[in-house]
Design a protein around this motif. Structure first.
Motif, PDB file in Angstrom:
ATOM      1  N   ASP A 199       0.834  -1.209   0.000  1.00  0.00           N
ATOM      2  CA  ASP A 199       0.000   0.000   0.000  1.00  0.00           C
ATOM      3  C   ASP A 199       0.867   1.257   0.000  1.00  0.00           C
ATOM      4  N   ALA A 200       2.020   1.202   0.648  1.00  0.00           N
ATOM      5  CA  ALA A 200       2.904   2.369   0.699  1.00  0.00           C
ATOM      6  C   ALA A 200       3.445   2.712  -0.684  1.00  0.00           C
ATOM      7  N   LEU A 201       3.543   1.720  -1.559  1.00  0.00           N
ATOM      8  CA  LEU A 201       4.037   1.977  -2.912  1.00  0.00           C
ATOM      9  C   LEU A 201       3.067   2.820  -3.727  1.00  0.00           C
ATOM     10  N   ASP A 202       1.785   2.806  -3.340  1.00  0.00           N
ATOM     11  CA  ASP A 202       0.772   3.595  -4.046  1.00  0.00           C
ATOM     12  C   ASP A 202       0.753   5.051  -3.602  1.00  0.00           C
ATOM     13  N   ASP A 203       1.553   5.385  -2.616  1.00  0.00           N
ATOM     14  CA  ASP A 203       1.618   6.761  -2.131  1.00  0.00           C
ATOM     15  C   ASP A 203       2.226   7.655  -3.215  1.00  0.00           C
ATOM     16  N   ASP A 242       3.760  10.330  -2.954  1.00  0.00           N
ATOM     17  CA  ASP A 242       5.050  10.889  -2.537  1.00  0.00           C
ATOM     18  C   ASP A 242       6.140   9.819  -2.412  1.00  0.00           C
ATOM     19  N   ALA A 243       5.786   8.561  -2.658  1.00  0.00           N
ATOM     20  CA  ALA A 243       6.776   7.494  -2.527  1.00  0.00           C
ATOM     21  C   ALA A 243       7.806   7.587  -3.648  1.00  0.00           C
ATOM     22  N   THR A 244       9.056   7.320  -3.313  1.00  0.00           N
ATOM     23  CA  THR A 244      10.143   7.361  -4.292  1.00  0.00           C
ATOM     24  C   THR A 244      10.919   6.049  -4.226  1.00  0.00           C
ATOM     25  N   PRO A 245      11.462   5.594  -5.339  1.00  0.00           N
ATOM     26  CA  PRO A 245      12.233   4.341  -5.331  1.00  0.00           C
ATOM     27  C   PRO A 245      13.541   4.505  -4.578  1.00  0.00           C
TER      28      PRO A 245
END
Length: 240
Positions: A29-33, A35-38
């Protein structure tokens, strides 16, 4: 500081704080944020990801080319022959030993995430996946890798597409009409065969029959494709 299994919580916990690690679903679920960056970005320039499609001009040639390298001996290709190669091999093995290879890999515990389908007894660095083993280092064990981010389809979806394409070609060229008759559910009956059964042929006979059947299917498919093409010319290629 390897996470430890907590029977009370039913999850792996940080050994210092005692807090449960992030669950697998929470990590996804955090990957769908937005603001998430690799963690890492590698730019390889332009990539031509056309893939291989039935009926295309270069399909047979591309499949033969890929199969040639898939059937090479993996162990010979990874065997180091010089001291620099051995040092590189050892460093690569040490790196891959602690990298996750799949959603269920125990190495996720080293990154603060509980593996998918978490269970007690997982030990990071001791995953049995082929990608971690010295004789199959870096080899994931799958012949085909489908990226759902590119196609949105699983391997089962692609197999279904292939079967539908074959049925379409055969129905249009070999059937008298476009309607496909429904199969009788009681047409076949199945039971477990045993080696001592008198009506079970030897393995060699069954293999040769399977090869012959595949060659016949291939010939019928090529004939159907030729009949449905504008030129009507058949190009038959049988794999050895």
């Amino acid at each position: 500081k390897v996470p430890v299994w907590s029977p009370e919580v039913g999850a792996y916990c940080d050994p210092a704080s005692g807090q449960p690690l992030t669950t697998w679903q929470a990590a996804l679920d955090a990957l769908d944020d937005e603001d998430a960056t690799p963690a890492d970005v590698i730019r390889l320039g332009r990539v031509d990801a056309r893939g291989i499609e039935h009926g295309t001009k270069d399909a047979e040639r591309a499949i033969r080319y890929v199969t040639k390298y898939l059937t090479k001996d993996l162990v010979d290709n990874t065997h180091p022959r010089t001291d620099p190669q051995q040092a590189h091999f050892d460093r690569l093995h040490a790196e891959l030993a602690v990298l996750p290879c799949s959603p269920t890999c125990a190495n996720w515990l080293l990154y603060g995430v509980q593996p998918d389908g978490v269970k007690p007894g997982l030990v990071p660095g001791r995953c049995s996946g082929k990608v971690h083993q010295r004789t199959t280092l870096g080899f994931t064990g799958r012949r085909v890798l489908v990226s759902r981010q590119w196609s949105g389809k699983t391997l089962a979806d692609h197999r279904a597409d292939n079967r539908a394409w074959v049925r379409t070609v055969l129905a249009g060229a070999l059937a008298d009409d476009e309607a496909t008759p429904a199969e009788d559910a009681n047409r076949y009956s199945f039971e477990l065969a045993r080696p001592e059964d008198p009506d079970v042929d030897s393995l060699a006979v069954r293999l040769m029959r399977a090869v012959s059947e595949r060659r016949r299917w291939h010939a019928e498919l090529e004939h159907a494709r030729a009949a449905s093409s504008p030129t009507g010319t058949a190009h038959l290629t049988l794999a050895a």
